[in-house]
Design an enzyme around this catalytic site. Structure first.
Site, PDB file in Angstrom:
ATOM      1  N   HIS A   1       0.857  -0.995  -0.222  1.00 45.73           N
ATOM      2  CA  HIS A   1       0.005  -0.039  -0.006  1.00 45.73           C
ATOM      3  C   HIS A   1       0.872   1.275  -0.138  1.00 45.73           C
ATOM      4  O   HIS A   1       0.697   2.362  -0.780  1.00 45.73           O
ATOM      5  CB  HIS A   1      -0.763  -0.199   1.299  1.00 45.73           C
ATOM      6  CG  HIS A   1      -1.755   1.100   1.349  1.00 45.73           C
ATOM      7  ND1 HIS A   1      -2.775   1.898   0.612  1.00 45.73           N
ATOM      8  CD2 HIS A   1      -1.146   2.422   2.213  1.00 45.73           C
ATOM      9  CE1 HIS A   1      -3.032   2.957   1.101  1.00 45.73           C
ATOM     10  NE2 HIS A   1      -2.111   3.470   1.845  1.00 45.73           N
TER      11      HIS A   1
ATOM     12  N   HIS B   1       1.192   4.949  -2.730  1.00 42.89           N
ATOM     13  CA  HIS B   1       1.637   6.505  -2.162  1.00 42.89           C
ATOM     14  C   HIS B   1       2.580   6.994  -2.909  1.00 42.89           C
ATOM     15  O   HIS B   1       2.724   8.282  -3.197  1.00 42.89           O
ATOM     16  CB  HIS B   1       1.880   6.688  -0.824  1.00 42.89           C
ATOM     17  CG  HIS B   1       0.647   6.620   0.262  1.00 42.89           C
ATOM     18  ND1 HIS B   1       0.044   7.777   0.320  1.00 42.89           N
ATOM     19  CD2 HIS B   1       0.037   5.724   0.900  1.00 42.89           C
ATOM     20  CE1 HIS B   1      -1.120   7.413   1.437  1.00 42.89           C
ATOM     21  NE2 HIS B   1      -1.137   6.215   1.546  1.00 42.89           N
TER      22      HIS B   1
HETATM   23 CO    CO Z   1      -2.265   5.348   2.857  1.00 40.84          CO
END
Ligand code: CO
Ligand code: PHE
Length: 300
Positions: A139, A144
């Protein structure tokens, strides 16, 4: 470490809060310990990477896909933070640091304000491929990091960090308003591009189910970005979002969040929060959701 089996994150405790059980980790910056990744860890990365890239062509923002390639992320093995930093730092001044997991809010904000992005060093287990309730390496890194290559988004994230330090000093309500902004932009944002709506939120791009749901399902609302409206809107942490907010550009996001939020927080303190699935008269509606499959309680 690998001689004793896969390395484990140092979870300090599980805090009981109004959001349920939230894991709290050691706050220090840690080495990525790349050599401790097992063949299973690299295979998990490869599987998730290949699956998401295939889903995201034509769904994720062009900028996201290009940035991810430019950073040199590939499916073959978990990237080394040092290698990514060699590309990222000269581009926008951001640097990845290894952490054990979710950080306390103030630590997190201070890292962002100083252009350090905390990346969880461990990756989910094979049985968690489709869903894990807390951020892991996939993730954080896949979701990001690519957009930190974009100069405007990179500035937005640092400004958010400074705003977070400030909101933390103001109080819990201000922090909640700001957290909703992060949720509906950085984590679950959509952007309107020439060919249609595209994904830029990390929580979406790192989830195969939500990558399709956010754009193609008739269930959720898709409405135009509106700063104060977002700051009043509750959200879901355990299901797909009921509402996605659409920006026109990262410049729009940057310009809208430029003003001092202090008077905005004061004004919002007088207003009720908005349930996650509500559509307002004042919304610019791209799609009014059918609400199919929505849980009736549990908005945060
Ligand atoms: Co996040
Ligand atoms: N302008 C905000 C403030 O004064 C800071 C901020 C910038 C917050 C960008 C979020 C995103 O608090």
């Amino acid at each position: 470490m690998s001689a004793q089996g896969p390395a484990q994150p140092r979870r300090v405790e599980n805090l009981h809060t109004d959001k349920g059980k939230v894991p709290v980790y050691a706050t220090g910056v840690v080495d990525q310990a790349w050599d401790s990744y097992t063949a299973d860890d690299h295979a998990t990365w490869a599987t998730l990477y290949a699956r998401q890239r295939e889903l995201l062509v034509g769904r994720a923002s062009d900028e996201f896909l290009r940035a991810q390639d430019a950073m040199g992320m590939t499916p073959d093995r978990i990237p080394k933070y040092d290698d990514l930093n060699a590309v990222l730092e000269p581009a926008t001044g951001w640097r990845l640091i290894g952490v054990e997991g979710l950080l306390p809010e103030l630590d997190f904000f201070e890292h962002l304000a100083n252009r350090r992005f905390p990346v969880t060093w461990w990756i989910r287990r094979p049985d968690q491929i489709d869903y894990i309730e807390e951020p892991d390496l996939f993730h954080d890194l896949f979701g990001h990091v690519p957009l930190l290559m974009n100069p405007v988004f990179a500035d937005y994230m640092a400004a958010y960090g400074r705003g977070g330090v400030k909101a933390h000093g103001i109080g819990a309500d201000a922090l909640q308003n700001l957290t909703r902004l992060y949720w509906y932009t950085v984590e679950f944002g959509l952007i309107r591009e020439a060919e249609g709506l595209r994904i830029y939120g990390s929580g979406i791009v790192s989830s195969s189910g939500e990558s399709v749901h956010s754009l193609e399902s008739a269930a959720p609302n898709r409405v135009g970005f509106d700063l104060e409206r977002i700051m009043r809107t509750r959200y879901r942490i355990d299901t797909y979002q009921k509402t996605y907010f659409v920006i026109d550009s990262f410049e729009q996001l940057m310009a809208a969040t430029e003003p001092d939020f202090t008077p905005i927080y004061a004004r919002l303190a007088e207003q009720p929060s908005i349930p996650a699935g509500t559509v307002l008269e004042s919304d610019t509606v791209f799609q009014r959701g059918t609400g199919e499959g929505w849980a009736t309680d549990g908005d945060v």
